[in-house]
Design an enzyme around this catalytic site. Structure first.
Site, PDB file in Angstrom:
ATOM      1  N   ASP A   1       0.952  -1.307  -0.087  1.00 33.44           N
ATOM      2  CA  ASP A   1      -0.087  -0.079   0.098  1.00 33.44           C
ATOM      3  C   ASP A   1       0.956   1.103   0.059  1.00 33.44           C
ATOM      4  OD1 ASP A   1      -2.397   1.520   0.451  1.00 33.44           O
ATOM      5  OD2 ASP A   1      -1.654   1.830   2.499  1.00 33.44           O
TER       6      ASP A   1
ATOM      7  N   ASP B   1      -0.184   4.879   1.175  1.00 34.14           N
ATOM      8  CA  ASP B   1      -0.670   5.858   2.250  1.00 34.14           C
ATOM      9  C   ASP B   1      -0.358   5.283   3.352  1.00 34.14           C
ATOM     10  OD1 ASP B   1      -1.081   8.375   0.646  1.00 34.14           O
ATOM     11  OD2 ASP B   1      -3.083   7.118   0.072  1.00 34.14           O
TER      12      ASP B   1
ATOM     13  N   ASP C   1      -1.403  -0.727   6.079  1.00 35.07           N
ATOM     14  CA  ASP C   1      -1.823  -0.190   7.246  1.00 35.07           C
ATOM     15  C   ASP C   1      -2.979  -0.146   7.756  1.00 35.07           C
ATOM     16  OD1 ASP C   1      -2.077   1.872   5.383  1.00 35.07           O
ATOM     17  OD2 ASP C   1      -2.205   3.064   7.080  1.00 35.07           O
TER      18      ASP C   1
END
Length: 217
Positions: free
Chosen positions: A11, A13, A164
């Protein structure tokens, strides 16, 4: 060195870059234009999903308008607020040196991901990008992860996805990939642990140990 996973997908961000302050501030700015104040905890729960559907769901009929406001403010403050994550550039270099290929799978548009990668000096360290425009459905659906694997010509089982957010773990599971959750982004450690990833990393040193040393956590 025999890698546990020959392909490592990330990922963006809150994983490869610390964009959380930028995202939260951008959402808050957009929502302030309708006379409301955005709760940070709620905003963080939106991270990992495509922008316009989130805003449309919250403010029916105004999703497009608020998305434009968000993006204008976000781009104006992008390089000012985006931060590198210590250790990530070296980790990507070491993964490539060990023979791994790397990719980014994000709910952002690919051009925005590239802008972020350039801002933190990672643009030459990624082999494939799967952005919002590449699939019709998005995380937690597995389609974006499967698109990235197909672009690299590898089986899903050869990939691990690092993110996250809970939707990252769910998307990896649905795609038949291993999942590693990291706690330096938007997600809370207890909630990520409850999603049952293959590993939970609280820092890049731990993530390195899982990816390059085969440590099982």
């Amino acid at each position: 060195m025999t890698l546990r996973w020959p392909v490592v997908l990330f990922d963006f961000d809150g994983t490869l870059a610390d964009t959380i302050p930028l995202i939260v501030a951008s959402y808050r700015h957009a929502i302030e234009t309708v006379g409301e104040v955005a709760d940070e905890h709620e905003v963080r729960s939106w991270i990992g999903r495509p922008l316009q559907p989130v805003l449309e769901e919250r403010y029916p009929g105004r999703g497009t308008e608020l998305t434009d406001i968000y993006r204008t403010w976000n781009l104006a403050h992008h390089d000012e607020l985006i931060l590198a994550v210590d250790g990530i550039p070296a980790l990507l270099d070491d993964l490539h040196a060990a023979g791994a290929r790397t990719g980014v799978v994000s709910s952002k548009k690919g051009e925005t991901v590239r802008l972020g990668l350039r801002a933190v000096g990672l643009d030459d360290r990624i082999d494939v990008i799967a952005g919002q425009e590449h699939t019709d459905v998005h995380k937690p659906d597995p389609a974006p992860l499967l698109f990235a694997a197909a672009q690299l010509g590898v089986a899903p089982g050869d990939c691990v996805y690092v993110g996250d957010a809970i939707v990252d773990v769910e998307a990896a599971r649905a795609a038949g990939m291993a999942a590693i959750a990291v706690t330096w982004g938007a997600g809370l450690g207890d909630a990520l642990r409850a999603a049952d990833p293959d590993a939970l990393a609280s820092d890049v040193t731990t993530l390195r140990a899982v990816l390059l040393e085969g440590r099982r956590l």
